[in-house]
Design a protein around this motif. Sequence first.
Motif, PDB file in Angstrom:
ATOM      1  N   PRO A 106     -42.332 -45.971 -90.685  1.00 19.61           N
ATOM      2  CA  PRO A 106     -42.786 -46.965 -89.525  1.00 19.61           C
ATOM      3  C   PRO A 106     -42.085 -46.201 -88.449  1.00 19.61           C
ATOM      4  N   ILE A 107     -42.880 -46.457 -87.286  1.00 20.22           N
ATOM      5  CA  ILE A 107     -42.328 -46.119 -85.793  1.00 20.22           C
ATOM      6  C   ILE A 107     -41.189 -46.763 -85.546  1.00 20.22           C
ATOM      7  N   GLY A 108     -40.283 -45.827 -85.000  1.00 15.45           N
ATOM      8  CA  GLY A 108     -38.732 -46.306 -84.641  1.00 15.45           C
ATOM      9  C   GLY A 108     -37.811 -45.963 -85.955  1.00 15.45           C
ATOM     10  N   SER A 109     -38.312 -45.445 -86.807  1.00 14.36           N
ATOM     11  CA  SER A 109     -37.340 -45.201 -88.006  1.00 14.36           C
ATOM     12  C   SER A 109     -36.358 -44.446 -87.788  1.00 14.36           C
ATOM     13  N   GLU A 110     -36.384 -43.361 -86.727  1.00 14.90           N
ATOM     14  CA  GLU A 110     -35.256 -42.649 -86.533  1.00 14.90           C
ATOM     15  C   GLU A 110     -33.773 -43.224 -86.395  1.00 14.90           C
ATOM     16  N   VAL A 111     -34.138 -44.459 -85.792  1.00 13.19           N
ATOM     17  CA  VAL A 111     -32.732 -45.544 -85.917  1.00 13.19           C
ATOM     18  C   VAL A 111     -32.218 -45.707 -87.016  1.00 13.19           C
ATOM     19  N   ALA A 112     -33.209 -46.186 -88.012  1.00 17.90           N
ATOM     20  CA  ALA A 112     -32.811 -46.395 -89.427  1.00 17.90           C
ATOM     21  C   ALA A 112     -32.464 -45.318 -90.224  1.00 17.90           C
ATOM     22  N   TYR A 113     -32.810 -43.936 -89.798  1.00 20.28           N
ATOM     23  CA  TYR A 113     -32.534 -42.918 -90.475  1.00 20.28           C
ATOM     24  C   TYR A 113     -31.021 -42.806 -90.212  1.00 20.28           C
ATOM     25  N   GLU A 114     -30.662 -42.719 -88.960  1.00 21.81           N
ATOM     26  CA  GLU A 114     -29.269 -42.531 -88.412  1.00 21.81           C
ATOM     27  C   GLU A 114     -28.298 -43.360 -88.913  1.00 21.81           C
ATOM     28  N   ILE A 115     -28.755 -44.693 -89.026  1.00 21.95           N
ATOM     29  CA  ILE A 115     -27.815 -45.741 -89.464  1.00 21.95           C
ATOM     30  C   ILE A 115     -27.549 -45.338 -91.101  1.00 21.95           C
ATOM     31  N   ALA A 116     -28.492 -45.186 -91.735  1.00 22.60           N
ATOM     32  CA  ALA A 116     -28.576 -44.935 -93.172  1.00 22.60           C
ATOM     33  C   ALA A 116     -27.632 -43.590 -93.396  1.00 22.60           C
ATOM     34  N   LEU A 117     -27.789 -42.665 -92.583  1.00 16.94           N
ATOM     35  CA  LEU A 117     -26.842 -41.234 -92.823  1.00 16.94           C
ATOM     36  C   LEU A 117     -25.575 -41.748 -92.382  1.00 16.94           C
ATOM     37  N   GLN A 118     -25.263 -42.778 -91.607  1.00 17.11           N
ATOM     38  CA  GLN A 118     -23.747 -43.088 -91.089  1.00 17.11           C
ATOM     39  C   GLN A 118     -23.225 -43.916 -92.188  1.00 17.11           C
ATOM     40  N   GLN A 119     -23.980 -44.705 -92.904  1.00 18.18           N
ATOM     41  CA  GLN A 119     -23.416 -45.586 -94.185  1.00 18.18           C
ATOM     42  C   GLN A 119     -23.434 -44.931 -95.383  1.00 18.18           C
ATOM     43  N   LEU A 120     -23.789 -43.639 -95.689  1.00 17.08           N
ATOM     44  CA  LEU A 120     -23.867 -42.884 -96.961  1.00 17.08           C
ATOM     45  C   LEU A 120     -22.302 -42.615 -97.416  1.00 17.08           C
ATOM     46  N   SER A 121     -21.936 -42.975 -98.723  1.00 19.26           N
ATOM     47  CA  SER A 121     -20.794 -42.748 -99.437  1.00 19.26           C
ATOM     48  C   SER A 121     -20.948 -41.418 -99.961  1.00 19.26           C
ATOM     49  N   ALA A 122     -19.848 -40.863-100.495  1.00 18.14           N
ATOM     50  CA  ALA A 122     -19.734 -39.479-101.263  1.00 18.14           C
ATOM     51  C   ALA A 122     -20.281 -39.753-102.537  1.00 18.14           C
ATOM     52  N   ASP A 123     -19.968 -40.998-103.102  1.00 13.32           N
ATOM     53  CA  ASP A 123     -20.381 -41.419-104.498  1.00 13.32           C
ATOM     54  C   ASP A 123     -22.058 -41.341-104.450  1.00 13.32           C
ATOM     55  N   ALA A 124     -22.428 -42.288-103.568  1.00 19.87           N
ATOM     56  CA  ALA A 124     -24.187 -42.084-103.492  1.00 19.87           C
ATOM     57  C   ALA A 124     -24.677 -40.824-103.401  1.00 19.87           C
ATOM     58  N   ILE A 125     -24.038 -40.026-102.641  1.00 20.01           N
ATOM     59  CA  ILE A 125     -24.590 -38.610-102.341  1.00 20.01           C
ATOM     60  C   ILE A 125     -24.606 -37.809-103.624  1.00 20.01           C
ATOM     61  N   ARG A 126     -23.402 -38.005-104.515  1.00 17.86           N
ATOM     62  CA  ARG A 126     -23.345 -37.239-105.474  1.00 17.86           C
ATOM     63  C   ARG A 126     -24.129 -37.807-106.659  1.00 17.86           C
ATOM     64  N   GLN A 127     -24.181 -39.088-106.742  1.00 15.73           N
ATOM     65  CA  GLN A 127     -25.402 -39.735-107.644  1.00 15.73           C
ATOM     66  C   GLN A 127     -26.603 -39.130-107.371  1.00 15.73           C
ATOM     67  N   GLN A 128     -27.151 -39.124-106.238  1.00 16.87           N
ATOM     68  CA  GLN A 128     -28.487 -38.487-106.011  1.00 16.87           C
ATOM     69  C   GLN A 128     -28.683 -37.081-106.304  1.00 16.87           C
ATOM     70  N   LEU A 129     -27.496 -36.390-105.828  1.00 20.09           N
ATOM     71  CA  LEU A 129     -27.720 -35.018-106.396  1.00 20.09           C
ATOM     72  C   LEU A 129     -27.793 -34.716-107.886  1.00 20.09           C
ATOM     73  N   MET A 130     -27.085 -35.600-108.301  1.00 14.77           N
ATOM     74  CA  MET A 130     -27.222 -35.537-109.951  1.00 14.77           C
ATOM     75  C   MET A 130     -28.643 -35.835-110.360  1.00 14.77           C
ATOM     76  N   GLN A 131     -28.997 -36.899-109.791  1.00 13.50           N
ATOM     77  CA  GLN A 131     -30.651 -37.232-110.074  1.00 13.50           C
ATOM     78  C   GLN A 131     -31.490 -36.181-109.830  1.00 13.50           C
ATOM     79  N   LEU A 132     -31.446 -35.667-108.650  1.00 10.94           N
ATOM     80  CA  LEU A 132     -32.168 -34.467-108.237  1.00 10.94           C
ATOM     81  C   LEU A 132     -32.323 -33.307-109.197  1.00 10.94           C
ATOM     82  N   LEU A 133     -30.881 -32.923-109.647  1.00 10.85           N
ATOM     83  CA  LEU A 133     -30.793 -31.905-110.751  1.00 10.85           C
ATOM     84  C   LEU A 133     -30.756 -32.189-112.195  1.00 10.85           C
ATOM     85  N   ASN A 134     -31.297 -33.732-112.384  1.00 13.42           N
ATOM     86  CA  ASN A 134     -31.250 -34.130-113.702  1.00 13.42           C
ATOM     87  C   ASN A 134     -32.299 -33.119-114.691  1.00 13.42           C
TER      88      ASN A 134
END
Length: 146
Positions: A106-134
Amino acid sequence: MVDASSLALNRAAVSALQIALNQQNALRNYRLIWQPLPPQSHLVLILNETSETSATAALSQLLTHELSDSLLLQAQEQLLEQLSERYSHPDFQQQWLELTALSGLPIGSEVAYEIALQQLSADAIRQQLMQLLNTDQQLSVTLKPF
């Protein structure tokens, strides 16, 4: 369709993988190709190793031992710094509009993207990486030199 928060999470996971690969002596010669947009979304990791077992062992070690919280958060910080730099670029809005049109964001999603980046935890990133490399979703091809 992709949303800003899933794009941020996937981008952070791929960036963490890239940082980890750059730190590995055994996996210095690689190529990482990432296409985040469905329906053709994919992650391709091409390893240039003399033996399949050494590449597999090095990648396994990377996934089990090298994904520290500091490395994962380093990926997040780098993405936030890059985004901050891009905000000041005169063509940023045009580039983001092109991305939104391509991905269906959606238009204006750059703000949501930045907020989502700021709120990421190490565990969430690790879990997503493990899923990508399943391994259930992997295809492994070994080419022998002539």
